[in-house]
Motif scaffolding. Structure first.
Motif, PDB file in Angstrom:
ATOM      1  N   SER A   1       0.722  -1.117  -0.054  1.00  0.00           N
ATOM      2  CA  SER A   1      -0.044   0.008   0.037  1.00  0.00           C
ATOM      3  C   SER A   1       0.882   1.341   0.105  1.00  0.00           C
ATOM      4  O   SER A   1       0.761   2.266  -0.603  1.00  0.00           O
ATOM      5  CB  SER A   1      -0.965   0.166   1.444  1.00  0.00           C
ATOM      6  OG  SER A   1      -1.824  -0.892   1.265  1.00  0.00           O
TER       7      SER A   1
ATOM      8  N   ASN B   1      -7.199   5.250   7.356  1.00  0.00           N
ATOM      9  CA  ASN B   1      -8.465   5.051   6.677  1.00  0.00           C
ATOM     10  C   ASN B   1      -8.479   3.475   6.629  1.00  0.00           C
ATOM     11  O   ASN B   1      -9.581   2.751   6.610  1.00  0.00           O
ATOM     12  CB  ASN B   1      -8.969   5.779   5.573  1.00  0.00           C
ATOM     13  CG  ASN B   1      -9.453   7.200   5.696  1.00  0.00           C
ATOM     14  OD1 ASN B   1      -9.941   7.366   6.806  1.00  0.00           O
ATOM     15  ND2 ASN B   1      -9.320   7.890   4.846  1.00  0.00           N
TER      16      ASN B   1
ATOM     17  N   GLN C   1      -5.413   2.679  -5.377  1.00  0.00           N
ATOM     18  CA  GLN C   1      -4.770   2.524  -4.261  1.00  0.00           C
ATOM     19  C   GLN C   1      -5.738   1.315  -3.322  1.00  0.00           C
ATOM     20  O   GLN C   1      -5.215   0.203  -3.105  1.00  0.00           O
ATOM     21  CB  GLN C   1      -4.532   3.487  -3.247  1.00  0.00           C
ATOM     22  CG  GLN C   1      -3.509   4.594  -3.418  1.00  0.00           C
ATOM     23  CD  GLN C   1      -3.340   5.736  -2.873  1.00  0.00           C
ATOM     24  OE1 GLN C   1      -2.751   6.513  -2.939  1.00  0.00           O
ATOM     25  NE2 GLN C   1      -4.629   5.821  -2.084  1.00  0.00           N
TER      26      GLN C   1
ATOM     27  N   PRO D   1      -7.450   7.180  -5.311  1.00  0.00           N
ATOM     28  CA  PRO D   1      -8.039   6.326  -4.288  1.00  0.00           C
ATOM     29  C   PRO D   1      -8.358   5.189  -4.831  1.00  0.00           C
ATOM     30  O   PRO D   1      -8.222   4.124  -4.323  1.00  0.00           O
ATOM     31  CB  PRO D   1      -9.246   7.167  -3.953  1.00  0.00           C
ATOM     32  CG  PRO D   1      -8.810   8.533  -4.188  1.00  0.00           C
ATOM     33  CD  PRO D   1      -8.034   8.646  -5.308  1.00  0.00           C
TER      34      PRO D   1
ATOM     35  N   GLN E   1      -1.019  13.071   3.735  1.00  0.00           N
ATOM     36  CA  GLN E   1      -2.078  12.279   2.935  1.00  0.00           C
ATOM     37  C   GLN E   1      -1.865  10.870   3.121  1.00  0.00           C
ATOM     38  O   GLN E   1      -2.788   9.905   3.063  1.00  0.00           O
ATOM     39  CB  GLN E   1      -1.809  12.531   1.533  1.00  0.00           C
ATOM     40  CG  GLN E   1      -2.172  14.017   1.145  1.00  0.00           C
ATOM     41  CD  GLN E   1      -1.987  14.010  -0.558  1.00  0.00           C
ATOM     42  OE1 GLN E   1      -2.186  13.111  -1.286  1.00  0.00           O
ATOM     43  NE2 GLN E   1      -1.449  15.089  -0.936  1.00  0.00           N
TER      44      GLN E   1
ATOM     45  N   TYR F   1      -4.416   8.202   4.833  1.00  0.00           N
ATOM     46  CA  TYR F   1      -4.780   7.093   4.037  1.00  0.00           C
ATOM     47  C   TYR F   1      -4.643   5.709   4.686  1.00  0.00           C
ATOM     48  O   TYR F   1      -5.377   4.824   4.735  1.00  0.00           O
ATOM     49  CB  TYR F   1      -3.712   7.185   2.684  1.00  0.00           C
ATOM     50  CG  TYR F   1      -3.817   5.695   1.888  1.00  0.00           C
ATOM     51  CD1 TYR F   1      -4.999   5.248   1.355  1.00  0.00           C
ATOM     52  CD2 TYR F   1      -2.368   4.921   1.594  1.00  0.00           C
ATOM     53  CE1 TYR F   1      -4.959   3.997   0.747  1.00  0.00           C
ATOM     54  CE2 TYR F   1      -2.634   3.575   1.219  1.00  0.00           C
ATOM     55  CZ  TYR F   1      -3.756   3.136   0.604  1.00  0.00           C
ATOM     56  OH  TYR F   1      -3.984   2.157   0.108  1.00  0.00           O
TER      57      TYR F   1
ATOM     58  N   PHE G   1       1.142   4.031  -2.892  1.00  0.00           N
ATOM     59  CA  PHE G   1       1.073   5.530  -2.700  1.00  0.00           C
ATOM     60  C   PHE G   1       2.072   6.234  -3.287  1.00  0.00           C
ATOM     61  O   PHE G   1       1.830   7.052  -3.884  1.00  0.00           O
ATOM     62  CB  PHE G   1       0.848   5.489  -1.123  1.00  0.00           C
ATOM     63  CG  PHE G   1       0.612   7.050  -0.750  1.00  0.00           C
ATOM     64  CD1 PHE G   1      -0.864   7.344  -0.601  1.00  0.00           C
ATOM     65  CD2 PHE G   1       1.452   8.049  -0.628  1.00  0.00           C
ATOM     66  CE1 PHE G   1      -1.245   8.667  -0.170  1.00  0.00           C
ATOM     67  CE2 PHE G   1       1.214   9.150   0.003  1.00  0.00           C
ATOM     68  CZ  PHE G   1      -0.078   9.715  -0.090  1.00  0.00           C
TER      69      PHE G   1
ATOM     70  N   GLY H   1     -12.194   5.180   0.731  1.00  0.00           N
ATOM     71  CA  GLY H   1     -12.186   6.403   0.227  1.00  0.00           C
ATOM     72  C   GLY H   1     -13.258   6.505  -1.000  1.00  0.00           C
ATOM     73  O   GLY H   1     -13.804   5.469  -1.254  1.00  0.00           O
TER      74      GLY H   1
END
Lengths: 327, 311
Positions: free
Chosen positions: B22, B73, B277, B274, B66, B70, B26, B80
């Motif tokens: 991840s 979340n 990702q 989003p 950011q 991310y 990103f 997202g």
């Protein structure tokens, strides 16, 4: 009729384009209930001979001539179907390394009973018989051990399981190819005792392949000494060990580690020259290079097989002596 | 080693892998040129609108912030909202996922159903014509690029013969060409490994003994040789899962197959951060769990793993 009769068996290994002679006109016979040991060092062709008996020889082995008669059937010319009937029921085998001769993915019990099932036993009957077989080869707690996997057993126990597999269908002949070489000395003795007991009990013939003349002495009625693909000397075990005629037999008796064998009491005297090589001598006697008694003839001509009393010998020097004695 | 600690260890491993993927995604996404807000608003949109979009999706925040948002979340499984479609990423990915799973499983099934028998047959008939054909096919299968194979199949079956659809997922037969395309690069290593391990196992003492104890040839091959040969093949199947997912991206694009692979490609072009990702996160998670499942299969096949080392 003899149980097994090998006549003039010759074979070579194909190594690339080269042919390496491994068996030179081998003659050998086994009677019912008889225990015969083939003794020789690595390269003598003894294991190749054993693998031919079940026709499970390596792919690159070329059988060039001769016959292997088992109960009158020639196994060399027999078809796959006939061979499948002989395997297990007629002849069975015990291999050298018990750790690689059992399938790691199945329980030892299954590996015994599958052979029984494929040869007429019912499912429950096969299982019962397999447990009995495990008991008869001296596995403690056989009901429980039936469900063990090979990796859960010791080397000696695995070899006992292999023996149980070998006797499962009450074969007439068991071929044991170095059955004790991978085991420690005390286990060796037990396995030999077990083999002796079982062959006596079922009147099974035994062909024992070994490099250890001590093991051969403990488990055979007759000894066949091989070297360089030839049978050098053959006779009753007791006689051959007490009074070897062939120079190679003397050499073998004087040079082996005696281990735990009953042979220990016999002190053999033999002059010897230690040289390298395993005797793949092109034309003459394979033992020529190492033989302390060799003559010029030995380097040029392969000795022929002669019978002296109970003994068969392939040696020019021995032959000359016999002739002298007769004269 | 207890079964529980094995799974705990593996779950921690999966968490680390998925987290690393991840973070890497990103950073990678933000290193390619292009501005999602600008793409979304259109090139002639006034700067205020672009600015507004940036604000809305948090694109003005510093990158570390950011990333932190991310990851935060992610912990609540909140992937997202798509910049492009304004729908929740999770819903979109989940609606596409069945297509990708269907395609992957169909391809894997073809690869296994053809590869294992072919490899086994080649080994049993070593040095025969069939062996050479099988070995040759695997070499071609390894060398052929997926997109090219896909195009050739479309040309032949859809354009020339007109018997199969060239793309989409509207009819039941739509799966055939993409599944074939995707199966070939997976089938090749499976065939090759099966052939090789079969040859190895055939040389084993226990196979010799199985024959010697009077088993029929059929029993020796199917019961003893096949099962032992399957252990390395299982490893290769596990490794091919990655190949399968990578292939899915290309294959889905070539055949307009509405799966996650195509979603990823479309979203990359739209710089829909989003969505890319989220999709990669879900794919990584699935990949890790499939590998865990494959590893668990070893235990089912091999008692030495199931019961631990003994004497």
């Amino acid at each position: 009729m003899r149980l097994l009769e090998i006549e003039d068996l010759s074979a070579s290994y194909l190594i690339g384009k080269r042919k390496e002679k491994v068996l030179k006109k081998v003659n050998l016979s086994i009677n019912r209930g008889e225990r015969v040991a083939i003794v020789g060092e690595s390269g003598s062709g003894k294991s190749t001979l054993a693998s031919i008996l079940l026709r499970l020889e390596p792919e690159n082995l070329l059988i060039e001539g001769g016959k292997v008669l088992f109960e009158g059937i020639d196994l060399i010319s027999a078809g796959e179907e006939e061979l499948e009937k002989v395997r297990g029921r007629g002849i069975s085998v015990i291999l050298q390394n018990p750790s690689s001769s059992l399938d790691p993915l199945y329980t030892v019990g299954e590996q015994i009973s599958e052979a029984l099932r494929e040869n007429g036993y019912g499912k429950d009957e096969a299982k019962r018989e397999a447990v009995e077989l495990l008991r008869s080869v001296g596995i403690p707690n056989p009901e429980k051990r039936y469900n063990s996997y090979p990796h859960q057993l010791s080397g000696g126990q695995k070899q006992r399981v292999a023996i149980a597999i070998a006797i499962a269908l009450r074969p007439k002949l068991i071929v044991a190819d170095e059955p004790t070489s991978a085991l420690d000395v005390s286990t060796q003795t037990q396995i030999i005792e077990l083999l002796n007991g079982l062959t006596r009990e079922y009147r099974t013939s035994l062909l024992l392949i070994t490099h250890d003349i001590g093991v051969a002495y403990d488990a055979s009625d007759r000894i066949v000494v091989m070297y360089g693909g030839m049978v050098m000397e053959e006779g009753k075990t007791e006689e051959v060990v007490r009074e070897p005629i062939h120079p190679y037999t003397s050499y073998l008796l004087s040079s082996i580690p005696l281990g735990n064998s009953g042979i220990k009491s016999l002190k053999m005297e033999a002059s010897r020259r230690i040289l390298q090589g395993n005797g793949s001598f092109a034309e003459g006697c394979p033992f020529y290079n190492k033989c302390p008694l060799s003559s010029e003839r030995c380097s040029k001509e392969a000795p022929r097989r002669i019978l002296v009393g109970n003994r068969a010998i392939s040696c020019w020097k021995a032959e000359a002596e016999v002739v002298r004695n007769v004269q | 080693m207890g079964a529980i600690s094995f799974f705990t260890k593996r779950l921690i491993g999966i968490a680390i892998v998925v987290l690393s993927v991840s973070i890497f995604m990103f950073i990678l996404l933000r290193s390619i040129p292009g501005d999602p807000a600008r793409l979304l608003a259109g090139f002639d949109a006034p700067p205020e609108v672009v600015q507004q979009i940036r604000e809305r999706y948090g694109l003005n925040d510093p990158l570390p912030l950011q990333l932190a948002k991310y990851l935060e979340n992610l912990l609540t499984f909140n992937l997202g909202t798509s910049v492009r479609t304004d729908t929740p990423v999770l819903n979109e990915v989940m609606s596409r996922l069945p297509y990708t799973l269907y395609l992957s499983l169909a391809s894997l099934a073809i690869a296994i159903a053809v590869g294992i028998p072919l490899g086994a047959y080649a080994a049993l008939k070593k040095d025969s014509i069939m062996d050479y054909v099988a070995t040759g096919l695997t070499s071609i299968g390894t060398a052929m690029p997926t997109f090219w194979l896909g195009l050739m199949l479309i040309l032949f079956f859809a354009v020339q013969l007109k018997c199969l659809p060239a793309g989409g997922a509207e009819s039941a037969s739509s799966i055939i060409l993409p599944a074939l395309t995707l199966s070939l690069p997976v089938m090749a290593p499976i065939t090759k490994t099966t052939r090789f391990t079969f040859l190895e196992v055939l040389r084993e003492d226990f196979v010799k003994l199985a024959k010697a104890k009077g088993l029929r040839k059929k029993t020796v091959i199917f019961k003893h040789v096949l099962r032992n040969a399957m252990i390395p093949v299982l490893t290769v199947v596990g490794l091919q899962m990655g190949n399968l997912m990578r292939g899915a991206v290309i294959t889905e694009t070539v055949f307009a197959w509405p799966g996650v692979g195509r979603l990823v490609v479309d979203s990359i072009f739209a710089r829909d951060y989003p969505m890319v990702q989220g999709a990669i996160f879900i794919l990584a998670l699935i990949y890790a769990f499939i590998n865990l499942a494959v590893d668990s299969l070893y235990a089912a096949v091999d008692p030495r793993i199931r019961l631990g080392g003994g004497a």
